[in-house]
Design an enzyme around this catalytic site. Structure first.
Site, PDB file in Angstrom:
ATOM      1  N   ASP A  13      49.266  40.473  38.981  1.00 46.46           N
ATOM      2  CA  ASP A  13      48.818  39.334  39.789  1.00 46.46           C
ATOM      3  C   ASP A  13      48.667  39.829  41.221  1.00 46.46           C
ATOM      4  OD1 ASP A  13      48.090  36.517  39.761  1.00 46.46           O
ATOM      5  OD2 ASP A  13      49.669  36.336  41.264  1.00 46.46           O
ATOM      6  N   GLY A  21      37.288  44.146  36.310  1.00 51.72           N
ATOM      7  CA  GLY A  21      37.523  45.108  37.400  1.00 51.72           C
ATOM      8  C   GLY A  21      38.933  45.683  37.305  1.00 51.72           C
ATOM      9  N   LYS A  22      39.896  44.804  37.022  1.00 50.11           N
ATOM     10  CA  LYS A  22      41.277  45.279  36.873  1.00 50.11           C
ATOM     11  C   LYS A  22      41.429  46.160  35.640  1.00 50.11           C
ATOM     12  CE  LYS A  22      43.905  41.348  38.689  1.00 50.11           C
ATOM     13  NZ  LYS A  22      44.946  40.379  38.280  1.00 50.11           N
ATOM     14  N   ARG A  43      47.389  48.132  43.850  1.00 50.55           N
ATOM     15  CA  ARG A  43      47.556  48.192  42.383  1.00 50.55           C
ATOM     16  C   ARG A  43      48.071  49.573  41.966  1.00 50.55           C
ATOM     17  NH1 ARG A  43      43.289  45.828  41.529  1.00 50.55           N
ATOM     18  NH2 ARG A  43      44.383  43.846  41.329  1.00 50.55           N
ATOM     19  N   THR A 103      44.873  40.918  31.144  1.00 51.40           N
ATOM     20  CA  THR A 103      43.972  40.414  32.184  1.00 51.40           C
ATOM     21  C   THR A 103      42.573  40.222  31.618  1.00 51.40           C
ATOM     22  OG1 THR A 103      42.953  40.874  34.331  1.00 51.40           O
ATOM     23  CG2 THR A 103      43.552  42.788  33.005  1.00 51.40           C
TER      24      THR A 103
HETATM   25  P1  ITT Z   1      43.793  37.955  35.720  1.00 49.76           P
HETATM   26  O1  ITT Z   1      43.058  37.668  34.441  1.00 49.76           O
HETATM   27  O2  ITT Z   1      44.474  39.284  35.705  1.00 49.76           O
HETATM   28  O3  ITT Z   1      44.697  36.837  36.157  1.00 49.76           O
HETATM   29  P2  ITT Z   1      42.308  37.313  38.160  1.00 49.76           P
HETATM   30  O4  ITT Z   1      40.892  37.603  38.553  1.00 49.76           O
HETATM   31  O5  ITT Z   1      42.709  35.884  38.001  1.00 49.76           O
HETATM   32  O6  ITT Z   1      42.620  38.143  36.840  1.00 49.76           O
HETATM   33  P3  ITT Z   1      44.355  37.596  40.253  1.00 49.76           P
HETATM   34  O7  ITT Z   1      44.764  36.179  40.094  1.00 49.76           O
HETATM   35  O8  ITT Z   1      45.420  38.635  40.207  1.00 49.76           O
HETATM   36  O9  ITT Z   1      43.221  38.045  39.204  1.00 49.76           O
HETATM   37  O10 ITT Z   1      43.587  37.844  41.625  1.00 49.76           O
HETATM   38  C1  ITT Z   1      43.044  36.781  42.366  1.00 49.76           C
HETATM   39  C2  ITT Z   1      41.834  37.225  43.097  1.00 49.76           C
HETATM   40  O11 ITT Z   1      42.223  38.159  44.114  1.00 49.76           O
HETATM   41  C3  ITT Z   1      40.783  37.965  42.248  1.00 49.76           C
HETATM   42  O12 ITT Z   1      39.946  37.106  41.574  1.00 49.76           O
HETATM   43  C4  ITT Z   1      40.070  38.768  43.327  1.00 49.76           C
HETATM   44  O13 ITT Z   1      39.107  37.963  43.952  1.00 49.76           O
HETATM   45  C5  ITT Z   1      41.190  39.087  44.317  1.00 49.76           C
HETATM   46  N1  ITT Z   1      41.674  40.455  44.055  1.00 49.76           N
HETATM   47  C6  ITT Z   1      42.759  40.838  43.341  1.00 49.76           C
HETATM   48  N2  ITT Z   1      42.884  42.176  43.329  1.00 49.76           N
HETATM   49  C7  ITT Z   1      41.849  42.669  44.052  1.00 49.76           C
HETATM   50  C8  ITT Z   1      41.410  43.957  44.386  1.00 49.76           C
HETATM   51  O14 ITT Z   1      42.034  45.050  43.960  1.00 49.76           O
HETATM   52  N3  ITT Z   1      40.308  44.072  45.126  1.00 49.76           N
HETATM   53  C9  ITT Z   1      39.637  42.992  45.568  1.00 49.76           C
HETATM   54  N4  ITT Z   1      39.979  41.727  45.284  1.00 49.76           N
HETATM   55  C10 ITT Z   1      41.074  41.553  44.530  1.00 49.76           C
END
Ligand code: ITT
Length: 206
Positions: free
Chosen positions: A73, A11-12, A191, A7
């Site tokens: 995801d 934040g993740k 998560r 990722t």
């Molecule tokens: P990757 O590199 O892991 O793909 P990403 O930011 O694209 O990171 P996702 O597609 O999984 O992540 O998530 C899409 C959006 O959903 C992300 O940009 C956040 O705005 C929101 N999101 C995901 N998990 C969240 C969480 O735990 N708390 C708040 N918002 C979250």
């Protein structure tokens, strides 16, 4: 053993690393992230489900790094919006949108709505790199899903976390994830539920 977190969302990375580090059984696992692989390919999230997007991210990065890889995801499903932004949570407010823009767009879409029920969903996939000369795609990736039910506030509150955290209150609490902070979020979030299931898979194979 090495485990790559596939990722670019810092934040993740922070949440997954904190949760993995509190798991004593994982002392022997070295956690890497895409910051350790700056030239790793960008994986387009073009699938219709969280599971498929997570599997795609995990398998592409496992093949690139040659290492066991974990990808996540996630999305926010709002009942009054028919489940949107859902699997399209990242690009829902445009490709270059910031977290603040996404939050404002969601609050605007919910103006006047009395039903503010929502849930976070996260799929976590763990993939092994493809063995040389193998065409075995299906068996080398395993995927699990976690959910967290709650509701959307009328205004953002709190500075912790990322994404939609300032406007999401999990059931059983009166504060947003961004106010509750990492420790509580990592105990009850979508998560953390998915990661617990994913670790069971990982341990059963170590
Ligand atoms: P990757 O590199 O892991 O793909 P990403 O930011 O694209 O990171 P996702 O597609 O999984 O992540 O998530 C899409 C959006 O959903 C992300 O940009 C956040 O705005 C929101 N999101 C995901 N998990 C969240 C969480 O735990 N708390 C708040 N918002 C979250």
């Amino acid at each position: 053993m090495k485990l790559v977190l596939a990722t670019r969302n810092l934040g993740k990375v922070k949440e997954l690393t904190a949760m993995l580090n509190t798991d004593r059984q994982l002392e022997s696992i070295q956690i890497l992230s895409l910051q350790d692989f700056p030239d790793a390919p960008e994986v387009i999230e073009d699938r219709d489900t969280y599971e498929e997007n997570a599997s795609k991210k995990a398998t592409v990065i496992a093949d690139y790094t040659g290492l066991r890889t974990l990808a996540d995801d996630a999305g926010l499903e709002v009942d009054a919006l028919g489940g949107a932004p859902g699997v399209h949570s990242k690009r829902w407010a445009g490709d270059d949108a910031t977290d603040a823009i996404r939050v404002q767009k969601l609050l605007k879409a919910l103006e006047g709505a009395t039903n503010r029920k929502a849930r976070f969903v996260a799929a976590i996939a763990i993939a092994e790199p493809t063995a040389p000369n193998s065409s075995d795609f299906v068996n080398r990736v395993q995927v699990v899903v976690g959910k967290c039910e709650g509701h959307i506030t009328h205004a953002p509150a709190g500075n912790s976390g990322f994404g939609y955290d300032p406007i999401f209150v999990p059931n059983g609490y009166e504060k947003t994830f961004a106010e509750l902070g990492d420790t509580i979020k990592n105990q009850i979030s979508h998560r953390s539920e998915a990661l617990r299931l994913a670790l069971k898979l990982l341990y059963s194979e170590i």
